[in-house]
Design an enzyme around this catalytic site. Structure first.
Site, PDB file in Angstrom:
ATOM      1  N   LYS A  12      45.282 -32.053  -0.798  1.00 20.26           N
ATOM      2  CA  LYS A  12      44.943 -31.518   0.458  1.00 20.26           C
ATOM      3  C   LYS A  12      46.082 -30.672   1.415  1.00 20.26           C
ATOM      4  CE  LYS A  12      41.276 -34.966   0.704  1.00 20.26           C
ATOM      5  NZ  LYS A  12      40.511 -35.960   1.233  1.00 20.26           N
ATOM      6  N   GLU A 100      35.468 -31.097   2.548  1.00 22.25           N
ATOM      7  CA  GLU A 100      36.357 -30.513   3.970  1.00 22.25           C
ATOM      8  C   GLU A 100      35.846 -29.004   3.721  1.00 22.25           C
ATOM      9  OE1 GLU A 100      39.904 -32.515   2.540  1.00 22.25           O
ATOM     10  OE2 GLU A 100      38.922 -34.592   3.064  1.00 22.25           O
ATOM     11  N   GLU A 170      31.706 -37.682  -4.317  1.00 21.11           N
ATOM     12  CA  GLU A 170      32.579 -38.104  -3.139  1.00 21.11           C
ATOM     13  C   GLU A 170      31.774 -38.442  -1.971  1.00 21.11           C
ATOM     14  OE1 GLU A 170      37.230 -36.968  -3.740  1.00 21.11           O
ATOM     15  OE2 GLU A 170      36.140 -35.194  -2.364  1.00 21.11           O
ATOM     16  N   SER A 216      38.706 -43.030  -0.901  1.00 19.04           N
ATOM     17  CA  SER A 216      39.372 -44.238  -0.792  1.00 19.04           C
ATOM     18  C   SER A 216      39.669 -45.117  -2.033  1.00 19.04           C
ATOM     19  CB  SER A 216      38.740 -45.131   0.278  1.00 19.04           C
ATOM     20  OG  SER A 216      38.602 -44.311   1.587  1.00 19.04           O
ATOM     21  N   GLY A 237      42.569 -38.796  -2.969  1.00 20.59           N
ATOM     22  CA  GLY A 237      43.317 -38.063  -1.864  1.00 20.59           C
ATOM     23  C   GLY A 237      44.581 -39.051  -1.307  1.00 20.59           C
TER      24      GLY A 237
HETATM   25  P1  13P Z   1      40.695 -40.183  -0.098  1.00 20.81           P
HETATM   26  O1  13P Z   1      41.306 -40.915  -1.454  1.00 20.81           O
HETATM   27  O2  13P Z   1      41.839 -40.133   0.867  1.00 20.81           O
HETATM   28  O3  13P Z   1      39.771 -41.116   0.691  1.00 20.81           O
HETATM   29  O4  13P Z   1      40.248 -38.781  -0.236  1.00 20.81           O
HETATM   30  C1  13P Z   1      39.334 -38.668  -1.368  1.00 20.81           C
HETATM   31  C2  13P Z   1      39.188 -37.168  -1.530  1.00 20.81           C
HETATM   32  O5  13P Z   1      38.717 -36.331  -0.734  1.00 20.81           O
HETATM   33  C3  13P Z   1      39.863 -36.506  -2.675  1.00 20.81           C
HETATM   34  O6  13P Z   1      39.029 -35.132  -2.768  1.00 20.81           O
END
Ligand code: 13P
Length: 259
Positions: A12, A100, A170, A216, A237
């Site tokens: 990200k 996002e 996701e 997560s 993430g």
């Molecule tokens: P997290 O692993 O921080 O929940 O994020 C997942 C994600 O959006 C990967 O693209």
């Protein structure tokens, strides 16, 4: 049918070039024993960090991905990046349609489809993201939402192309919240996604397509998730931002996926 485990770290908007280089320098040693025939390990840094990471992972078993790509080759699209620019930077994979991007930047299934086609035309390997919000799940619309995202996002593609894609399921309510879908809940949705792909593109494409889980995923829950029949890896993430946690996650996921 045995599918390769594919784990991608989505950094990200984190890691400067120097920080990204340090992360992959540490990661390289920790995952050096992972056989590329069994699993793909991908890192997806921000654009300005791509160059430093490409240099640092050269000759290793870590692959490079980007977080977005525009559908035009060049032109007046401030803030966007083309597939050729990514290729030149050493990029092999690209994340498309992350929730996002959909939530904050107006990404739609139609723009996902355009970006996907541009990526494929340039020889990039896309990771196409789909997923429902909490409200959509609670109102019983998960399958309807995913079906629409898949129909719109993959519109016009041939079955052989779909067979080689990576999808990332996701659930939006599980991203960055610490709330993971239970392995059974995730598997049920993955099974639906694979059967939807079978209906639209045929069983061979459904059997071959890679479907990652994201939201997560951590070293502690990666094994239980990746042990599920239709979960072929993860899009990570938070846990991808540290070399030791990402390496531990990769190893747990591979061991479970191939058990
Ligand atoms: P997290 O692993 O921080 O929940 O994020 C997942 C994600 O959006 C990967 O693209």
């Amino acid at each position: 049918m045995a599918r390769k485990t594919v784990i991608a770290g989505n950094w990200k908007m984190n890691k400067t070039a120097a920080e990204g280089k340090a992360l992959v320098e540490a990661l390289k040693g920790l995952v050096a024993d992972v056989c590329p025939a069994r699993a793909e390990i991908i890192v997806c840094p921000p654009f300005t960090t791509l160059g430093a990471v490409a240099e640092a992972i050269a000759g290793s078993n870590i692959k490079l991905g980007a977080q977005n790509v525009h559908w035009e080759k060049s032109g007046a699209f401030t803030g966007e990046i083309s597939a050729d620019m990514l290729k030149e930077a050493g990029v092999e994979y690209v994340i498309i349609g992350h929730s996002e991007r959909r939530q904050y930047f107006g990404e739609t299934d139609a723009t996902v489809n355009q970006r996907l086609k541009a990526a494929l035309n340039a020889g990039l390997k896309p990771i196409v993201c789909i997923g429902e919000t909490l409200e959509e799940r609670e109102s019983g619309n998960t399958e309807k939402v995913l079906a629409a995202q898949l129909s719109g996002g993959l519109a016009g593609l041939d079955a052989e192309v779909v067979a080689g894609l990576i999808l990332a399921y996701e659930p939006v309510w599980a991203i960055g919240t610490g709330k993971t879908a239970t392995p059974e809940m995730a598997e049920e949705t993955h099974r639906f996604i694979r059967s939807f792909v079978a209906g639209e593109f045929g069983q061979a494409a459904a059997d071959a397509i890679t479907i990652q889980y994201g939201g997560s995923m951590k070293p502690e829950n990666a094994a239980a998730l990746c042990a599920q029949a239709d979960i072929d890896g993860g899009l990570i993430g938070g846990a991808a931002l540290k070399a030791d946690s990402f390496a531990a996650l990769v190893k747990n996921a591979i061991a479970a996926g191939q058990a």
